[in-house]
Design a protein around this motif. Structure first.
Motif, PDB file in Angstrom:
ATOM      1  N   MET A   1       0.833  -1.186   0.000  1.00 44.02           N
ATOM      2  CA  MET A   1       0.000   0.000   0.000  1.00 44.02           C
ATOM      3  C   MET A   1       0.878   1.251   0.000  1.00 44.02           C
ATOM      4  O   MET A   1       1.914   1.277   0.649  1.00 44.02           O
ATOM      5  N   ILE A   2       0.462   2.266  -0.714  1.00 44.68           N
ATOM      6  CA  ILE A   2       1.154   3.551  -0.726  1.00 44.68           C
ATOM      7  C   ILE A   2       0.313   4.546   0.059  1.00 44.68           C
ATOM      8  O   ILE A   2      -0.895   4.634  -0.122  1.00 44.68           O
ATOM      9  N   ARG A   3       0.992   5.267   0.928  1.00 45.57           N
ATOM     10  CA  ARG A   3       0.320   6.287   1.737  1.00 45.57           C
ATOM     11  C   ARG A   3       1.342   7.349   2.123  1.00 45.57           C
ATOM     12  O   ARG A   3       2.538   7.201   1.887  1.00 45.57           O
ATOM     13  N   ALA A   4       0.851   8.409   2.739  1.00 44.83           N
ATOM     14  CA  ALA A   4       1.737   9.459   3.241  1.00 44.83           C
ATOM     15  C   ALA A   4       2.533   8.926   4.426  1.00 44.83           C
ATOM     16  O   ALA A   4       2.016   8.148   5.246  1.00 44.83           O
ATOM     17  N   ALA A   5       3.786   9.344   4.523  1.00 50.80           N
ATOM     18  CA  ALA A   5       4.626   8.961   5.660  1.00 50.80           C
ATOM     19  C   ALA A   5       4.133   9.663   6.915  1.00 50.80           C
ATOM     20  O   ALA A   5       3.615  10.779   6.854  1.00 50.80           O
ATOM     21  N   ARG A   6       4.305   8.986   8.052  1.00 52.42           N
ATOM     22  CA  ARG A   6       3.973   9.579   9.346  1.00 52.42           C
ATOM     23  C   ARG A   6       5.264  10.052  10.022  1.00 52.42           C
ATOM     24  O   ARG A   6       6.351   9.529   9.767  1.00 52.42           O
ATOM     25  N   ALA A   7       5.119  11.010  10.906  1.00 52.95           N
ATOM     26  CA  ALA A   7       6.282  11.585  11.593  1.00 52.95           C
ATOM     27  C   ALA A   7       7.069  10.527  12.362  1.00 52.95           C
ATOM     28  O   ALA A   7       8.305  10.577  12.403  1.00 52.95           O
ATOM     29  N   ASP A   8       6.384   9.540  12.927  1.00 53.29           N
ATOM     30  CA  ASP A   8       7.086   8.517  13.704  1.00 53.29           C
ATOM     31  C   ASP A   8       7.821   7.493  12.834  1.00 53.29           C
ATOM     32  O   ASP A   8       8.471   6.590  13.354  1.00 53.29           O
ATOM     33  N   GLU A   9       7.758   7.640  11.520  1.00 51.35           N
ATOM     34  CA  GLU A   9       8.423   6.710  10.599  1.00 51.35           C
ATOM     35  C   GLU A   9       9.677   7.292   9.947  1.00 51.35           C
ATOM     36  O   GLU A   9      10.361   6.599   9.197  1.00 51.35           O
ATOM     37  N   LEU A  10       9.992   8.528  10.235  1.00 45.97           N
ATOM     38  CA  LEU A  10      11.078   9.196   9.525  1.00 45.97           C
ATOM     39  C   LEU A  10      12.437   8.539   9.772  1.00 45.97           C
ATOM     40  O   LEU A  10      13.257   8.433   8.853  1.00 45.97           O
ATOM     41  N   GLU A  11      12.699   8.098  10.977  1.00 50.23           N
ATOM     42  CA  GLU A  11      13.959   7.408  11.246  1.00 50.23           C
ATOM     43  C   GLU A  11      14.029   6.105  10.449  1.00 50.23           C
ATOM     44  O   GLU A  11      15.094   5.732   9.958  1.00 50.23           O
ATOM     45  N   ALA A  52       6.156  13.138   1.315  1.00 51.10           N
ATOM     46  CA  ALA A  52       6.878  11.907   1.649  1.00 51.10           C
ATOM     47  C   ALA A  52       5.890  10.755   1.561  1.00 51.10           C
ATOM     48  O   ALA A  52       4.981  10.634   2.391  1.00 51.10           O
ATOM     49  N   LEU A  53       6.034   9.947   0.532  1.00 51.45           N
ATOM     50  CA  LEU A  53       5.157   8.802   0.321  1.00 51.45           C
ATOM     51  C   LEU A  53       5.896   7.530   0.693  1.00 51.45           C
ATOM     52  O   LEU A  53       7.089   7.400   0.410  1.00 51.45           O
ATOM     53  N   VAL A  54       5.199   6.591   1.300  1.00 49.45           N
ATOM     54  CA  VAL A  54       5.805   5.311   1.649  1.00 49.45           C
ATOM     55  C   VAL A  54       5.029   4.170   1.016  1.00 49.45           C
ATOM     56  O   VAL A  54       3.816   4.259   0.805  1.00 49.45           O
ATOM     57  N   PHE A  55       5.757   3.111   0.705  1.00 55.46           N
ATOM     58  CA  PHE A  55       5.158   1.853   0.291  1.00 55.46           C
ATOM     59  C   PHE A  55       5.317   0.941   1.493  1.00 55.46           C
ATOM     60  O   PHE A  55       6.430   0.757   1.983  1.00 55.46           O
ATOM     61  N   THR A  56       4.226   0.395   1.989  1.00 50.84           N
ATOM     62  CA  THR A  56       4.283  -0.409   3.209  1.00 50.84           C
ATOM     63  C   THR A  56       4.094  -1.892   2.918  1.00 50.84           C
ATOM     64  O   THR A  56       3.494  -2.271   1.906  1.00 50.84           O
TER      65      THR A  56
END
Length: 180
Positions: A1-11, A52-56
């Motif tokens: 799934m692609i979604r916006a990155a969350r602040a707690d995932e930046l590291e 900032a998009l992430v693939f999870t």
């Protein structure tokens, strides 16, 4: 799934980039493998603007990410990294397609990026995805500035280029993606 990155995932995004960079050692590009990724603060600038998009994975844990911003009136891919454990599965291509959907919704003409010309998973990969190399006289100020900054930090030891892909404009069914 692609979604916006969350602040707690930046590291975690920093870890993805470091892991993805290890493959550069196979080409004798140890300096690239050892290059420090963007800081959490720098990533937060993209994240808070929706760029900032992430693939999870199935557990909703990021395994790839893309940073996107406006540059020269286009959608510019600042970074695309896929964790090696999830490489060669089309995640990067899907992230780029998602970035293009945002550009479509914004009425932007091009998706741009800078990359290594001769690294197999860089420029040749992007060519397969429809990107074309820009000649120096085709560069807008923003892309020219990025290439100049990359040269200043030593990336020009290996040829760097700017590339672009025309954004397909569709009149209906455009997906909304947040940015800015």
């Amino acid at each position: 799934m692609i979604r916006a990155a969350r602040a707690d995932e930046l590291e975690r995004l920093r870890g993805i980039e470091l892991a993805a960079g290890e493959i550069f050692r196979s080409l004798g590009m140890d300096a690239i493998a050892e290059d420090e990724p963007l800081t959490v603060t720098e990533l937060a600038l993209f994240q808070t603007r929706g760029g900032a998009l992430v693939f999870t994975d199935a557990s909703d844990v990021p395994v790839a990410y893309l940073l996107l911003e406006r540059l020269d009136g286009n959608a510019h891919v600042e970074q695309l990294s896929v964790h090696p454990s999830h490489a060669r599965r089309g995640l990067g291509s899907e992230l780029l397609d998602n970035a293009e959907k945002w550009a479509q919704a914004e009425g932007l003409e091009w998706l741009t990026l800078t990359t290594f010309r001769d690294v197999p998973w860089n420029a040749p990969y992007y060519r397969r995805l429809g990107f074309e190399e820009l000649e120096p006289d085709m560069l807008d100020d923003g892309l020219r500035g990025i290439l100049e900054c990359e040269a200043l930090v030593g990336l020009s030891r290996w040829p760097r280029i700017a590339m672009r892909r025309r954004v397909q404009q569709h009149s209906a069914g455009t997906t909304s993606v947040s940015l800015y």
